[in-house]
Design an enzyme around this catalytic site. Structure first.
Site, short mmCIF file in Angstrom:
data_model
loop_
_atom_site.label_atom_id
_atom_site.label_comp_id
_atom_site.label_asym_id
_atom_site.label_seq_id
_atom_site.Cartn_x
_atom_site.Cartn_y
_atom_site.Cartn_z
N THR A 180 0.85 -1.21 0.00
CA THR A 180 0.00 0.00 0.00
C THR A 180 0.88 1.25 0.00
OG1 THR A 180 -1.51 -1.26 1.40
CG2 THR A 180 -1.98 1.09 1.14
N THR A 236 -1.49 -11.26 -1.33
CA THR A 236 -0.54 -12.14 -0.66
C THR A 236 -0.49 -13.48 -1.39
OG1 THR A 236 -2.40 -12.70 0.78
CG2 THR A 236 -0.78 -11.17 1.67
#
Ligand code: ADE
Length: 352
Positions: free
Chosen positions: A80, A173
């Site tokens: 992010t 992920t």
């Protein structure tokens, strides 16, 4: 960079992140305050940064938005943060959302219709995007159009509605869980790596400066040693050791105070916490070192299998404590040595 505060944007309302229960809303605000805003202040991920700088410059020269990007890798490595840096470096606005918050077709349509030219759209956990949203996204990513159906039966028509050119940054992920067609629409796909001890030390010193925490070089090294290669963990530990220093000493985090505080938090010298050690010990003691299937392991540990797979395992695999085999997870002779596991059953199966 401006982070849009669009009220219609679906955001996750839960207090904790499902896949990483230790992240609270407080942590997210704390992370935002210490987040680097430029490539110069963003430590680590050197290869990725230099590649991105070239792509950004090329896009500027061509006067087109940056290609869509997919970042994958374990949580806490700065996906992010990097998206925000990219928005800042391209003088763009950024909208941040997460796939589980995009439930209905109108959620994704609303987001896409609200984009401004050149804006960055960041979708976290993009592997959890539902099929319908994914299919709406395809023409948007490829041609900057939305295909909208009107009418029914014989009078059904598909309208192509143009939307502004934008850059999608997806984070996951689990790159393997993305559908092929979605993955193929990203021009740049890159894995984020765990940070070296030296990089983590720099992150810790930078964060300490921002938060007005006094930390010695050796103190920062001690925290770096136990941060599992992850800046999010390093930043959280800096706060905890600083609290300890303030209460138990003169507020300065030196090596001794850092080590005492971290021992107190049950984080060992290699950075493994109670869950990591529990996972290794269960494989060793209940399953003679393995192999054991993920679901069985999750049930024995009382943890969600996704959390084990996406949060705990990557570091244990990278550091060589466990191995993935076709028949399940196995611990390594290195884990036996490091955790001082003295079980003859274990040793036998591992060296077979
Ligand atoms: N805080 C979290 N990640 C960071 C990074 N990569 N560089 C600097 N500070 C950070």
């Amino acid at each position: 960079m401006i982070i849009s505060n669009d009220e219609k944007l679906p955001i996750i309302k839960k207090k904790t992140d499902k896949l990483n229960p230790s992240i609270t809303d407080f942590d997210k605000t704390f992370e935002n305050n210490i987040r680097p805003k430029t490539f110069d202040s963003y430590i680590g991920q050197t290869n990725l940064k230099s590649m991105l700088k070239i792509s950004i410059e090329a896009a500027k020269k061509r006067n087109v938005p940056l290609d869509h990007l997919l970042f994958y890798g374990p949580p806490g490595l700065g996906k992010t943060t990097l998206a925000c840096v990219i928005a800042n470096e391209t003088s763009s606005e950024i909208k941040i959302t997460s796939a589980p918050a995009i439930e209905r077709p109108r959620d994704i349509i609303g987001i896409l219709m609200s984009l401004k030219p050149g804006e960055v759209l960041f979708i976290d956990e993009i592997h959890r995007l539902n099929k319908v949203a994914e299919e709406i996204l395809y023409p948007a990513m490829e041609d900057f159009f939305l295909d909208m159906n009107t009418g029914k039966g014989q009078s059904l028509k598909t309208l192509r509605v143009p939307i502004p050119k934008f850059t999608l940054i997806g984070a996951t992920t689990k790159a393997g869980a993305l559908s092929g067609p979605l993955r193929d629409r990203f021009g740049i796909v890159h894995r984020l790596e765990f940070y070296s001890k030296e990089e983590l030390k720099q992150v810790i010193i930078r964060t300490a400066e921002i938060l007005n925490i006094s930390i010695t070089d050796k103190g920062a090294e001690a925290v770096a040693m136990r941060s599992r290669g992850t800046p999010r963990i390093a930043n959280r530990l800096v706060k905890r050791v600083s609290d300890y220093a303030l209460v138990k000493s003169n507020g300065v985090v030196d090596e001794q105070i850092a080590n005492k505080a971290l021992d107190n938090l049950n984080i060992d010298k290699t950075g493994l916490d109670g869950t990591d050690r529990g996972l290794i010990k269960i494989i060793a003691e209940k399953y003679q070192g393995g192999p054991v299937g993920l679901e069985t392991l999750a049930a024995a540990l009382g943890e969600d299998s996704k959390t084990i797979e996406e949060v705990y395992e990557p570091y244990l695999l990278q550091e060589g404590y466990i191995q993935r085999t076709p028949r399940g997870r196995k611990i390594t002779p290195y884990a036996v040595k490091m955790l001082n596991l003295n079980n003859s059953n274990v040793q036998q199966t591992l060296f077979e």
